[in-house]
Write a protein that holds these residues in place. Structure first.
Motif, mmCIF file in Angstrom:
data_model
loop_
_atom_site.group_PDB
_atom_site.id
_atom_site.type_symbol
_atom_site.label_atom_id
_atom_site.label_comp_id
_atom_site.label_asym_id
_atom_site.label_seq_id
_atom_site.Cartn_x
_atom_site.Cartn_y
_atom_site.Cartn_z
ATOM 1 N N GLU A 20 -0.797 -16.234 -6.338
ATOM 2 C CA GLU A 20 -0.873 -16.017 -5.026
ATOM 3 C C GLU A 20 0.457 -15.860 -4.113
ATOM 4 O O GLU A 20 0.020 -14.538 -3.565
ATOM 5 N N LYS A 21 1.284 -15.954 -4.310
ATOM 6 C CA LYS A 21 2.601 -16.153 -3.006
ATOM 7 C C LYS A 21 3.191 -14.148 -3.671
ATOM 8 O O LYS A 21 3.444 -13.255 -2.806
ATOM 9 N N LEU A 22 2.982 -13.657 -5.043
ATOM 10 C CA LEU A 22 3.471 -12.535 -5.627
ATOM 11 C C LEU A 22 2.246 -11.587 -4.813
ATOM 12 O O LEU A 22 2.744 -10.478 -4.062
ATOM 13 N N GLU A 23 1.223 -11.980 -5.319
ATOM 14 C CA GLU A 23 0.048 -10.925 -3.874
ATOM 15 C C GLU A 23 0.515 -10.705 -2.425
ATOM 16 O O GLU A 23 0.643 -9.787 -1.923
ATOM 17 N N GLU A 24 1.302 -12.003 -2.308
ATOM 18 C CA GLU A 24 1.223 -12.015 -0.995
ATOM 19 C C GLU A 24 2.199 -11.072 -0.281
ATOM 20 O O GLU A 24 2.129 -10.121 0.684
ATOM 21 N N PHE A 25 3.478 -11.636 -1.908
ATOM 22 C CA PHE A 25 4.438 -10.445 -1.318
ATOM 23 C C PHE A 25 4.739 -9.151 -1.087
ATOM 24 O O PHE A 25 4.876 -8.172 -0.829
ATOM 25 N N MET A 26 3.950 -8.744 -1.854
ATOM 26 C CA MET A 26 2.712 -8.059 -2.390
ATOM 27 C C MET A 26 2.498 -6.526 -1.090
ATOM 28 O O MET A 26 2.965 -5.439 -0.830
ATOM 29 N N GLN A 27 1.635 -7.406 -0.496
ATOM 30 C CA GLN A 27 0.572 -7.186 0.795
ATOM 31 C C GLN A 27 1.377 -7.392 1.949
ATOM 32 O O GLN A 27 1.407 -6.089 3.077
ATOM 33 N N ARG A 28 2.594 -7.871 2.050
ATOM 34 C CA ARG A 28 3.592 -7.735 3.597
ATOM 35 C C ARG A 28 4.519 -6.753 3.093
ATOM 36 O O ARG A 28 5.214 -6.104 4.335
ATOM 37 N N GLY A 29 5.277 -6.613 2.132
ATOM 38 C CA GLY A 29 5.941 -5.392 1.544
ATOM 39 C C GLY A 29 7.179 -5.149 2.901
ATOM 40 O O GLY A 29 8.165 -4.564 3.401
ATOM 41 N N TRP A 30 7.267 -6.873 2.536
ATOM 42 C CA TRP A 30 8.998 -7.074 3.008
ATOM 43 C C TRP A 30 9.800 -7.726 2.275
ATOM 44 O O TRP A 30 9.400 -8.935 1.787
ATOM 45 N N TYR A 31 11.512 -6.821 2.050
ATOM 46 C CA TYR A 31 11.332 -7.401 0.898
ATOM 47 C C TYR A 31 12.406 -8.035 0.899
ATOM 48 O O TYR A 31 13.163 -8.852 0.024
ATOM 49 N N ILE A 32 13.235 -8.164 1.662
ATOM 50 C CA ILE A 32 14.513 -9.020 2.001
ATOM 51 C C ILE A 32 14.638 -9.407 3.311
ATOM 52 O O ILE A 32 14.217 -8.556 4.575
#
Length: 366
Positions: A20-32
């Motif tokens: 779930e966290k990975l999906e949120e991370f991918m959707q957010r598009g902010w990496y650093i």
């Protein structure tokens, strides 16, 4: 085979939440340095009862950044001496050297493997400016005595807490206390670990917090404006997300480790084996359960033949490492004895009662 540490099993408990966290991370598009890092810094500072938490790339960088920031603040100068335990993992020593400071080795107590406060005073000179305390294997050092020595001699106290996440000095009091700053590692095998590298600094010092935040990011507080000679050492956004999932379970995991340790301590009955000191308090989170024996290699082979994996933390003391050859002529009998005799038994919150029983029974037959 009973694994020394089954990281796959440790992390499978969080499989759904990680995805779930990975999906949120991918959707957010902010990496650093995004929302997950900010959230973890807030969560971990609250957990440690500190004002500030700065997420960094790893535990070694956390220590180096503390020293470099104190140099920027003028509280340390290159060439100053730092007291450090002789029997620590080499990262503690490397952090001092990488900040152009000078490590001064002090023997530990044989019972606890932690820095011996009685011996610190003998090593203090006019060049001594700090004490780097290491809470080895997950047990807190004698911080009240070390703090008294530091105050008498106007020394900084910095803690290498890479193995002691969640240890408590007193009832309900996490380990933040008398020190100026504390460095953590979230290497995968730690009591709370990433699925990669990660680290953090906690402190109540507003100035130190400000400078470390800049130095970890190329020495910049404002983009393209560089005030310090910085480095690139930022806690990864995705690793911070995973840590946010795992942090609420840290105390329960530590309690499970203590329960396993208490079984080892109560049920291992073999006069060839020296069990670790433990006073029964929450000052130990048993990152490692370390026994000693004069025939360490023989015992390790015996356990392996009986399907039990063990590790040695650590086979070579820092002053005898080739990388630190300038210290090679020094002699530390207690440290050398520890490194020659220690053996770490399986220890993790996913060990079963049956596995613990088997380990105990095999050890008692040795």
């Amino acid at each position: 085979m009973i694994k020394f540490l089954d990281l796959k099993k440790v992390n499978q408990r969080y499989d759904k939440a990680f995805h779930e966290k990975l999906e949120e991370f991918m959707q957010r598009g902010w990496y650093i340095l995004g929302d997950e890092v900010k959230l973890f810094e807030e969560n971990f500072s609250n957990y440690c009862h500190s004002k500030h938490c700065i997420g960094v790339g790893n535990g070694l960088d956390a220590l180096v950044l503390i020293f470099k920031a104190y140099i920027e603040l003028g509280k340390l100068q290159k060439g100053d001496e730092v007291i450090v335990p002789a029997n620590t993992y080499i990262a503690s020593i490397l952090s001092i050297l990488q900040a152009d400071l000078v490590p001064v080795f002090v023997e530990p107590k044989l019972e606890t493997y932690n820095l011996n406060p009685v011996l610190i005073a003998e090593k203090i000179t006019s060049k001594t400016k700090a004490i780097l305390v290491v809470h080895l294997y997950g047990q807190l050092a004698e911080m009240d005595k070390i703090d008294g020595i530091a105050k008498q001699n106007n020394l900084l106290v910095i803690e290498d807490a890479a193995q002691s996440h969640g240890a408590e000095l007193g009832v309900g009091s996490k380990e933040l206390g008398v020190s100026n700053a504390k460095a953590y590692s979230f290497y995968p095998s730690k009591n709370i670990g990433c699925l990669g590298d990660g680290g953090a600094v906690i402190t109540n010092d507003d100035e130190l917090n400000k400078i470390i935040r800049a130095i970890r990011n190329y020495g910049s507080e404002k983009k393209y404006v560089n005030d310090f000679i910085g480095i690139n050492s930022r806690l990864d956004e995705l690793q911070a997300a995973f840590l946010n999932v795992k942090l609420p379970e840290l105390d329960a995991d530590n309690q499970k480790r203590r329960e396993i340790a208490n079984r080892y301590l109560a049920e291992i009955k073999n006069d060839k084996i020296v069990l670790p000191f433990y006073d029964g308090s929450k000052n130990h989170v048993f990152h490692l359960f370390v026994i000693r024996t004069e025939k360490r290699d023989e015992l390790q082979e015996y356990l392996s033949e009986n399907g039990i994996e063990t590790m040695i933390h650590y086979p070579i003391p820092p002053h005898q490492q080739k990388a630190l050859k300038e210290f090679g002529l020094l002699s530390f009998p207690i440290t050398e004895k520890i490194h020659r005799e220690v053996l770490s038994l399986p220890m993790s919150p996913v060990l079963t009662e049956e596995e613990v029983s088997r380990i105990i029974n095999v050890l008692n037959r040795y």
